[in-house]
Write a protein that holds these residues in place. Structure first.
Motif, PDB file in Angstrom:
ATOM      1  N   ASP A   1       0.855  -1.186   0.000  1.00  0.00           N
ATOM      2  CA  ASP A   1       0.000   0.000   0.000  1.00  0.00           C
ATOM      3  C   ASP A   1       0.891   1.235   0.000  1.00  0.00           C
ATOM      4  O   ASP A   1       1.533   1.547   0.999  1.00  0.00           O
ATOM      5  CB  ASP A   1      -0.906  -0.013   1.235  1.00  0.00           C
ATOM      6  N   THR A   2       0.907   1.936  -1.128  1.00  0.00           N
ATOM      7  CA  THR A   2       1.696   3.164  -1.225  1.00  0.00           C
ATOM      8  C   THR A   2       0.826   4.409  -1.104  1.00  0.00           C
ATOM      9  O   THR A   2       1.347   5.520  -1.139  1.00  0.00           O
ATOM     10  CB  THR A   2       2.449   3.200  -2.572  1.00  0.00           C
ATOM     11  N   GLN A   3      -0.482   4.210  -0.955  1.00  0.00           N
ATOM     12  CA  GLN A   3      -1.412   5.342  -0.903  1.00  0.00           C
ATOM     13  C   GLN A   3      -1.837   5.629   0.542  1.00  0.00           C
ATOM     14  O   GLN A   3      -3.017   5.664   0.874  1.00  0.00           O
ATOM     15  CB  GLN A   3      -2.630   5.042  -1.764  1.00  0.00           C
TER      16      GLN A   3
END
Length: 372
Positions: free
Chosen positions: A223-225
């Protein structure tokens, strides 16, 4: 006299009030989620005569099974399986629609895999009369993958690394014929409710709804958001593929996570130290400059000086330097100095020191600058 007696039942006599009958529901929908069929529909707010209902009506849910290929005819026999009383109907409302989950046993999912479930609903504002039947919905139900129970995460600088074990069997203990991957869901938790949510994730108060974040063919996801210092709730569902249909497992164990920024920035580069000779107005001093940090959350810089090579020494600035420059006015003739600089981000993380640069102040007043 006989005529007078026979007029006692004329239309002018009081009649009992007609019971209110809610309008029929027309937007019933159904989908399988894990070992349950989730029904959603809009509760009626009016009677068939156009009058507003005084309170939410009771809800009656009917269910039956159809053999493969059979039509969901209006006359098909369905049994009453649930009643939702008016007093608690509002607890099932979400975003303007009533949502009800009909739990199914794993044995039922296996037994009726080749059949279809059929539903319709009725409502009542009075015990004397019910609404007409809603539209009927029919769907196939399938064995679902076992629930993931070991969802875990590691926070890294690029993202939150989620991982879990890949299920191999259904809740009916049969092998999964085709696993179509995984769906990752995330919601943000309200800050005041974090402590309560940690103790019991089911009581988490969500700031944002649980929505799909992404899909993954393997048992991991990055998860980069996300944003540091916000609290997130994660669940993962396996997806089993059945010809043209697919079905999700139940939610995995709930993972609550507040990512913290504990990652130091990269050290500054291209440190340069230049001696500025004394003038009648200004004593000799060193002017330091270095490359601007490319980190996105730079708060400032620190400058360190030591007279012993290989040691960081003393920090020269009290407050963070907002720009990559510094003037050292506290130098003495005949002394040599070793300078390093660091960068600090907004979370307070300080980088490793830059490459050291040595410079000396000759007694003659001419600096002999040395490269690191």
């Amino acid at each position: 006299m006989l005529c007078a007696l026979s007029s006692c039942g004329t239309p002018g006599d009081p009649q009992p009030p007609r019971p209110p009958i809610p309008v029929a529901i027309t937007d019933l929908s159904a989908r399988q989620q894990g070992e349950a069929v989730v029904l959603t529909f809009t509760l009626p707010a009016q009677t068939t005569e156009g009058d507003p209902l005084a309170a939410p009506p009771d809800v009656e849910i009917f269910r039956g099974f159809l053999a493969a290929g059979a039509a969901a005819k209006a006359g098909a026999s369905l049994a009453l399986v649930y009643t939702i009383p008016s007093a608690v109907a509002d607890t099932y409302i979400a975003e303007g629609r009533l949502r009800f989950a009909d739990p199914l046993q794993p044995a039922d999912l296996a037994r009726y895999a080749s059949e279809r479930l059929v539903y319709f609903v009725r409502t009542r504002a009075s015990k004397r009369a019910a609404s007409a039947d809603s539209n009927r919905v029919a769907l196939h139900v399938y064995p679902v993958p076992e629930k993931i129970s070991d969802l875990a995460a590691t926070v890294t600088e690029p993202g939150v690394e989620l991982r879990w074990s890949r299920p191999s069997r259904t809740t009916s203990s049969t092998p999964i014929s085709a696993l179509g991957g995984f769906r990752i869901y995330r919601a943000e938790v309200e800050p005041p409710a974090i402590a309560e949510a940690v103790a019991d994730p089911s009581k988490a108060k969500l700031k944002t709804p649980l929505e799909i974040l992404g899909v993954s063919p393997s048992a991991s996801y990055r998860d980069t958001q996300f944003e540091f210092d916000r609290t997130y709730l994660y669940v993962v569902r396996s997806v089993a593929q059945y010809e043209l249909d697919s079905v999700e497992s139940a939610d995995s164990n709930t993972l609550l996570l507040t990512p913290r920024d504990t990652f130091p920035p990269a050290p500054p580069e291209n440190l340069v130290v230049v001696l500025v000779p004394a003038t009648p107005e200004t004593p000799a001093h060193f002017e330091l400059s270095w490359g601007i940090s490319q980190e996105p959350d730079v708060a400032g810089y620190h400058v360190y000086r030591s007279e012993q090579p290989g040691q960081r020494g003393t920090r020269l600035n009290r407050e963070l330097l907002p720009t990559p420059t510094f003037r050292d006015m506290s130098i003495a003739e005949g002394r040599g100095y070793n300078y390093t600089v660091t960068v600090v981000d907004r979370a307070g993380n300080e980088s490793a020191p830059s490459a050291s640069v040595s410079a000396s102040v000759p007694i003659s007043g001419v600096a002999e600058k040395e490269k690191p």
